[in-house]
Design a protein around this motif. Structure first.
Motif, PDB file in Angstrom:
ATOM      1  N   LEU A   8       0.835  -1.203   0.000  1.00  0.00           N
ATOM      2  CA  LEU A   8       0.000   0.000   0.000  1.00  0.00           C
ATOM      3  C   LEU A   8       0.876   1.262   0.000  1.00  0.00           C
ATOM      4  CD1 LEU A   8      -2.815   1.347   0.316  1.00  0.00           C
ATOM      5  CD2 LEU A   8      -2.504   1.157   2.791  1.00  0.00           C
ATOM      6  N   CYS A   9       1.973   1.227   0.752  1.00  0.00           N
ATOM      7  CA  CYS A   9       2.876   2.383   0.802  1.00  0.00           C
ATOM      8  C   CYS A   9       3.567   2.623  -0.533  1.00  0.00           C
ATOM      9  CB  CYS A   9       3.936   2.179   1.882  1.00  0.00           C
ATOM     10  SG  CYS A   9       3.281   2.133   3.572  1.00  0.00           S
ATOM     11  N   SER A  10       3.729   1.574  -1.345  1.00  0.00           N
ATOM     12  CA  SER A  10       4.422   1.731  -2.628  1.00  0.00           C
ATOM     13  C   SER A  10       3.583   2.453  -3.663  1.00  0.00           C
ATOM     14  CB  SER A  10       4.825   0.359  -3.167  1.00  0.00           C
ATOM     15  OG  SER A  10       3.678  -0.380  -3.562  1.00  0.00           O
ATOM     16  N   GLY A  11       2.262   2.570  -3.430  1.00  0.00           N
ATOM     17  CA  GLY A  11       1.398   3.260  -4.380  1.00  0.00           C
ATOM     18  C   GLY A  11       1.054   2.439  -5.607  1.00  0.00           C
ATOM     19  N   SER A  12       1.298   1.142  -5.580  1.00  0.00           N
ATOM     20  CA  SER A  12       0.986   0.285  -6.724  1.00  0.00           C
ATOM     21  C   SER A  12      -0.488  -0.123  -6.707  1.00  0.00           C
ATOM     22  CB  SER A  12       1.878  -0.968  -6.691  1.00  0.00           C
ATOM     23  OG  SER A  12       1.661  -1.681  -5.482  1.00  0.00           O
ATOM     24  N   ASP A  13      -0.955  -0.598  -7.849  1.00  0.00           N
ATOM     25  CA  ASP A  13      -2.333  -1.090  -7.980  1.00  0.00           C
ATOM     26  C   ASP A  13      -2.404  -2.492  -7.367  1.00  0.00           C
ATOM     27  OD1 ASP A  13      -4.800  -2.130  -8.850  1.00  0.00           O
ATOM     28  OD2 ASP A  13      -4.827  -0.745 -10.545  1.00  0.00           O
ATOM     29  N   GLN A  14      -3.063  -2.610  -6.206  1.00  0.00           N
ATOM     30  CA  GLN A  14      -3.063  -3.885  -5.482  1.00  0.00           C
ATOM     31  C   GLN A  14      -3.849  -4.963  -6.220  1.00  0.00           C
ATOM     32  OE1 GLN A  14      -3.329  -3.704  -1.080  1.00  0.00           O
ATOM     33  NE2 GLN A  14      -3.655  -1.499  -1.334  1.00  0.00           N
ATOM     34  N   ASP A  15      -4.912  -4.555  -6.920  1.00  0.00           N
ATOM     35  CA  ASP A  15      -5.690  -5.560  -7.654  1.00  0.00           C
ATOM     36  C   ASP A  15      -4.853  -6.217  -8.740  1.00  0.00           C
ATOM     37  OD1 ASP A  15      -7.900  -4.998  -6.107  1.00  0.00           O
ATOM     38  OD2 ASP A  15      -8.651  -3.457  -7.481  1.00  0.00           O
ATOM     39  N   LEU A  17      -1.428  -6.178  -8.778  1.00  0.00           N
ATOM     40  CA  LEU A  17      -0.255  -6.796  -8.167  1.00  0.00           C
ATOM     41  C   LEU A  17      -0.605  -8.133  -7.516  1.00  0.00           C
ATOM     42  CD1 LEU A  17       2.744  -6.222  -7.775  1.00  0.00           C
ATOM     43  CD2 LEU A  17       2.202  -5.152  -5.589  1.00  0.00           C
ATOM     44  N   ASN A  18      -1.823  -8.283  -7.051  1.00  0.00           N
ATOM     45  CA  ASN A  18      -2.234  -9.555  -6.430  1.00  0.00           C
ATOM     46  C   ASN A  18      -2.265 -10.702  -7.438  1.00  0.00           C
ATOM     47  OD1 ASN A  18      -2.472  -8.496  -3.854  1.00  0.00           O
ATOM     48  ND2 ASN A  18      -4.627  -7.945  -4.132  1.00  0.00           N
ATOM     49  N   THR A  19      -2.359 -10.366  -8.718  1.00  0.00           N
ATOM     50  CA  THR A  19      -2.360 -11.411  -9.758  1.00  0.00           C
ATOM     51  C   THR A  19      -0.949 -11.766 -10.214  1.00  0.00           C
ATOM     52  OG1 THR A  19      -2.540  -9.761 -11.537  1.00  0.00           O
ATOM     53  CG2 THR A  19      -4.597 -10.579 -10.570  1.00  0.00           C
ATOM     54  N   TYR A 295       3.592  -4.881 -17.296  1.00  0.00           N
ATOM     55  CA  TYR A 295       2.838  -5.244 -18.503  1.00  0.00           C
ATOM     56  C   TYR A 295       1.332  -5.209 -18.238  1.00  0.00           C
ATOM     57  CZ  TYR A 295       7.105  -6.690 -20.897  1.00  0.00           C
ATOM     58  OH  TYR A 295       8.336  -6.701 -21.497  1.00  0.00           O
ATOM     59  N   LYS A 296       0.926  -5.754 -17.097  1.00  0.00           N
ATOM     60  CA  LYS A 296      -0.505  -5.768 -16.785  1.00  0.00           C
ATOM     61  C   LYS A 296      -1.041  -4.368 -16.557  1.00  0.00           C
ATOM     62  CE  LYS A 296      -0.586 -10.437 -14.840  1.00  0.00           C
ATOM     63  NZ  LYS A 296      -0.913 -11.292 -13.676  1.00  0.00           N
ATOM     64  N   LEU A 297      -0.255  -3.522 -15.898  1.00  0.00           N
ATOM     65  CA  LEU A 297      -0.682  -2.138 -15.689  1.00  0.00           C
ATOM     66  C   LEU A 297      -0.785  -1.405 -17.019  1.00  0.00           C
ATOM     67  CD1 LEU A 297      -1.334   0.157 -13.718  1.00  0.00           C
ATOM     68  CD2 LEU A 297       1.124   0.660 -13.623  1.00  0.00           C
TER      69      LEU A 297
END
Length: 366
Positions: A8-15, A17-19, A295-297
């Protein structure tokens, strides 16, 4: 849970990143941990810096929390807005302003901690400066009172000198009448004759004047000495009143200036340490290869971009078609005789009404 917090602190898209794989998640968790601990260091630095200003733990910690959250938000924004590109030059160009901002943040964070780390050395510099300021302050205040004190001391010396001159004169008269009595001067006749008595009376008169002069000048001297004592007391009082200002000369600006008088190399190494901490998430992103998350982002962003472009193009085509239809409809209507005769009739009525109104206006004017 700790891993999810750092992600969460990294500011990445968790949805997204979870994949991805655990390795990809760990990479962004490490970036988030750096962002979090940088914010913690910013909180500590700001709290100490503001404590030197307000001298209150609660106020300092309150502002420190706000500053830590601000740095956390800035770092999180910087890291999250860096996207992996196909060319390193493009990545470097987009990271350049973020690196400059990271340098500024590193300076802001490191400076208060440098003040704490070198606190003893800074206190020694401040002590030297305070001692110098105390001496200069006493000298400046002394300049305000010294002329008056010297004038009074000159007057006292003049009064004492009058007594000394008179004593010398009386002593000379004493020697004169003694020598007359012993026959060593004057008439050179041994014994207390008329000349002796005359000189004795002159001496006694001078002695009486000397006693009166001593009493009179002593009274004046006591008044002048009291004025000197009052001036010195006022001088000391002013020194005591201004000394707390000098003693309190240990605020943030004074400590920063004192730090600059110390050797620069240790302070520079501390700055480099915080600069490395602050820029490490950005550098890690620049050096890392394009991973599954990137790539997914990119795929998710391109999907939204394509969908938005399609909708905008569709709206443009609808607008063009609608404008063409409206032009054709209005052109067909303009060629109908019925509409032409109707508008011609209404225009004639309007012109008649305008003519009648003008006639009535002119009639009233006459």
């Amino acid at each position: 849970m700790l891993k999810q917090f750092f992600i969460l602190c990294s500011g990445s898209d968790q949805d997204i990143l979870n994949t991805c794989s655990n390795g990809e998640q760990n990479k962004y968790a490490g970036i988030g941990a750096t962002v979090f601990f940088t914010a913690v260091m910013a909180f500590i630095a700001a709290s100490y810096a503001l404590y030197t200003v307000f001298d209150n733990y609660f106020i300092a910690m309150g502002f420190g929390v706000i500053w830590g959250l601000l740095i956390f938000n800035l770092d999180r924004f910087i890291v999250s807005t860096i996207k992996k590109r196909d060319h390193k030059i493009n990545e470097l160009l987009q990271a350049t302003p973020r690196l400059l901002l990271a340098v500024i943040i590193a300076i802001v964070i490191s400076k208060p901690l440098e003040l704490k780390i070198f606190e003893k050395e800074i206190n020694q510099v401040l002590l030297t400066e305070k001692n110098q300021m105390t001496l200069e302050n006493q000298e400046e205040i002394s300049k305000q009172f010294l002329p008056n004190i010297r004038n009074l001391e000159t007057d006292i010396s003049a009064l004492k000198n009058q007594i000394t001159v008179k004593e010398t004169e009386v002593n000379a008269l004493y020697d004169t009448y003694i020598q007359e009595a012993e026959g060593r001067a004057g008439t050179k006749l041994l014994g207390k004759g008329p000349v002796y008595q005359e000189k004795r009376d002159k001496h006694d008169m001078g002695l009486a004047e000397l006693q009166d002069l001593k009493v009179s000048n002593q009274a004046k001297i006591e008044v002048l000495e009291k004025q000197i004592v009052d001036l010195r007391n006022n001088q000391q009082t002013q020194v005591q009143n201004t000394q707390p200002i000098i003693d309190g000369f240990d605020g943030l600006m004074a400590r920063v200036n004192a730090l600059q008088k110390l050797p620069w190399l240790p302070s520079f190494f501390i700055f480099l340490l915080f600069l490395a901490i602050e820029t490490s998430p950005i550098i890690a992103k620049l050096l890392s290869l394009k991973g599954p998350y990137d790539y997914k982002l990119e795929d998710a962003e391109s999907t939204v971009k394509t969908w938005a472009t399609q909708k905008m193009n569709a709206r443009n085509e609808i607008l063009k078609t609608d404008m063409a239809l409206n032009n054709k409809i209005y052109k067909d209507i303009s060629e109908e005789d019925e509409l032409y005769n109707y508008k011609r009739k209404k225009a004639r009525e309007l012109m008649q009404l305008q003519a009648d109104a003008f006639f009535q206006h002119q009639k009233k004017a006459l």
